[in-house]
Design an enzyme around this catalytic site. Structure first.
Site, PDB file in Angstrom:
ATOM      1  N   ASP A  45     -10.425  -4.985  -3.475  1.00 53.02           N
ATOM      2  CA  ASP A  45     -11.152  -4.034  -2.629  1.00 53.02           C
ATOM      3  C   ASP A  45     -10.465  -3.857  -1.280  1.00 53.02           C
ATOM      4  OD1 ASP A  45     -13.040  -3.674  -4.529  1.00 53.02           O
ATOM      5  OD2 ASP A  45     -14.601  -4.847  -3.559  1.00 53.02           O
ATOM      6  N   LYS A  67     -13.233   1.433  -2.134  1.00 55.48           N
ATOM      7  CA  LYS A  67     -14.620   1.306  -1.663  1.00 55.48           C
ATOM      8  C   LYS A  67     -14.688   1.284  -0.153  1.00 55.48           C
ATOM      9  CE  LYS A  67     -17.592  -0.732  -5.011  1.00 55.48           C
ATOM     10  NZ  LYS A  67     -17.385  -2.163  -5.230  1.00 55.48           N
ATOM     11  N   MET A 180     -22.616  -4.354   7.188  1.00 58.22           N
ATOM     12  CA  MET A 180     -22.522  -2.892   7.038  1.00 58.22           C
ATOM     13  C   MET A 180     -23.446  -2.143   7.998  1.00 58.22           C
ATOM     14  SD  MET A 180     -22.345  -2.654   2.889  1.00 58.22           S
ATOM     15  CE  MET A 180     -23.415  -4.031   2.506  1.00 58.22           C
TER      16      MET A 180
HETATM   17  N1  SAH Z   1     -19.037  -9.726   0.083  1.00 58.44           N
HETATM   18  C1  SAH Z   1     -18.739  -9.611   1.496  1.00 58.44           C
HETATM   19  C2  SAH Z   1     -19.540  -8.518   2.173  1.00 58.44           C
HETATM   20  C3  SAH Z   1     -19.269  -7.134   1.660  1.00 58.44           C
HETATM   21  S1  SAH Z   1     -20.178  -5.925   2.531  1.00 58.44           S
HETATM   22  C4  SAH Z   1     -18.963 -10.952   2.186  1.00 58.44           C
HETATM   23  O1  SAH Z   1     -19.492 -11.870   1.583  1.00 58.44           O
HETATM   24  O2  SAH Z   1     -18.570 -11.085   3.344  1.00 58.44           O
HETATM   25  C5  SAH Z   1     -19.012  -5.446   3.760  1.00 58.44           C
HETATM   26  C6  SAH Z   1     -19.487  -5.853   5.127  1.00 58.44           C
HETATM   27  O3  SAH Z   1     -19.199  -7.219   5.370  1.00 58.44           O
HETATM   28  C7  SAH Z   1     -18.792  -5.128   6.254  1.00 58.44           C
HETATM   29  O4  SAH Z   1     -19.368  -3.857   6.472  1.00 58.44           O
HETATM   30  C8  SAH Z   1     -19.059  -6.047   7.420  1.00 58.44           C
HETATM   31  O5  SAH Z   1     -20.384  -5.937   7.881  1.00 58.44           O
HETATM   32  C9  SAH Z   1     -18.942  -7.404   6.749  1.00 58.44           C
HETATM   33  N2  SAH Z   1     -17.594  -7.973   6.903  1.00 58.44           N
HETATM   34  C10 SAH Z   1     -16.780  -8.400   5.926  1.00 58.44           C
HETATM   35  N3  SAH Z   1     -15.645  -8.916   6.426  1.00 58.44           N
HETATM   36  C11 SAH Z   1     -15.738  -8.817   7.771  1.00 58.44           C
HETATM   37  C12 SAH Z   1     -14.887  -9.177   8.851  1.00 58.44           C
HETATM   38  N4  SAH Z   1     -13.714  -9.757   8.657  1.00 58.44           N
HETATM   39  N5  SAH Z   1     -15.313  -8.922  10.109  1.00 58.44           N
HETATM   40  C13 SAH Z   1     -16.507  -8.353  10.332  1.00 58.44           C
HETATM   41  N6  SAH Z   1     -17.348  -7.982   9.354  1.00 58.44           N
HETATM   42  C14 SAH Z   1     -16.971  -8.217   8.093  1.00 58.44           C
END
Ligand code: SAH
Length: 263
Positions: A45, A67, A180
């Site tokens: 992704d 995505k 998000m």
């Molecule tokens: N499965 C992922 C989340 C996917 S949804 C997890 O467990 O982290 C995607 C959201 O995750 C983004 O919109 C943001 O809110 C958050 N996110 C993921 N990586 C990030 C990062 N390095 N810094 C800030 N927000 C992050």
């Protein structure tokens, strides 16, 4: 990294649903690294960082499943079909997702499709953004003086409004982590105050947590929408709301590239 990967390959195809963590490749699990080095094909992704992809075997096929919001490179059903097809060809497939695949990652949906098709699978958890990003921002999600509970919610907007359970979000002595939520941030701050939160409640938005481009912006429910707009933050951003955010000043440790916009 040297890894003992002997006898890894089984005869039949299999899908490994692997969490890539928030960006810093040092946060990958050993199991994730071994699988990245051994897979025939990686389906990844957009949240998967280049540093993580550097661990992928040069001989592996790489398929970008995309995505971004409003810009799905492959639709979810297409991804499901692709995974089933690749595994049916006998391939060892790593389905690589940002953070943890079971937290706002649609990992469950993909596994249901695999299960329905009789494809073997395994899950390798990753460091989810709430945990990894808050750690790199120096914001403990619980703390005996400030928060005994922590909620993970998605702030993804539906029809222009964030469809959230506001009464549960505004409870005292808890931390709310919003995945998000960047687009809906002004509405989220407004609704929390309307449902009883103090306008002075501390809030942090962290962009690119754990990566060299990490930025932390802190403020209050009252002024955060403006601060975030001024800072020009871009996705991915994680929002953390609660008294624990105050600890960022004292506990921020991630240097040298961290740029902090102070309150
Ligand atoms: N499965 C992922 C989340 C996917 S949804 C997890 O467990 O982290 C995607 C959201 O995750 C983004 O919109 C943001 O809110 C958050 N996110 C993921 N990586 C990030 C990062 N390095 N810094 C800030 N927000 C992050």
């Amino acid at each position: 990294m040297k890894a003992d990967v002997k006898n890894f390959k089984p005869d039949s195809g299999r899908v490994y649903l692997v969490g890539a963590g928030p960006g810093d490749p040092e946060l990958l699990t050993l199991r994730a690294v071994r699988l990245l080095q051994q897979a025939d094909v990686i389906v990844y992704d957009n949240l998967v960082s280049d540093g993580v992809l550097a661990f992928v075997s040069p001989s592996a096929e790489r398929i970008y499943a995309g995505k971004r919001r409003n810009e799905h490179t492959l639709r979810q059903e297409q991804i499901n079909t692709l995974l089933v097809k690749l595994a049916s060809q006998g391939k060892q497939v790593v389905r690589l997702k940002g953070g943890d695949p079971f937290i706002f990652g649609r990992g469950g949906e993909e596994l249901q499709a695999l299960a329905a098709s009789g494809v073997a699978f395994e899950v390798v958890p990753g460091v989810t953004a709430a945990s990894g990003v808050s750690s790199y921002a120096g914001i403990p999600l619980t703390h005996r003086d400030h928060a005994q509970c922590c909620l993970f919610v998605t702030g993804h907007l539906k029809d222009g409004t964030a469809d959230l359970d506001w009464p549960s979000l505004v409870r005292l002595n808890q931390t709310v982590v919003i995945y998000m939520g960047l687009g809906g941030l002004p509405e989220i701050c407004k609704q929390m105050v309307a449902h009883g939160s103090s306008p002075e409640l501390p809030i942090a938005v962290v962009q690119d947590g754990s990566q060299p481009t990490q930025k932390v912006v802190t403020g209050t429910l009252a002024d955060m929408a403006e601060r975030v707009a001024q800072a020009g933050l871009k996705s991915p951003c994680l929002t953390i709301i609660g008294e624990v955010v105050k600890l960022h000043r004292e506990l921020a440790w991630f240097e040298p590239a961290t740029r902090t916009v102070p309150v």
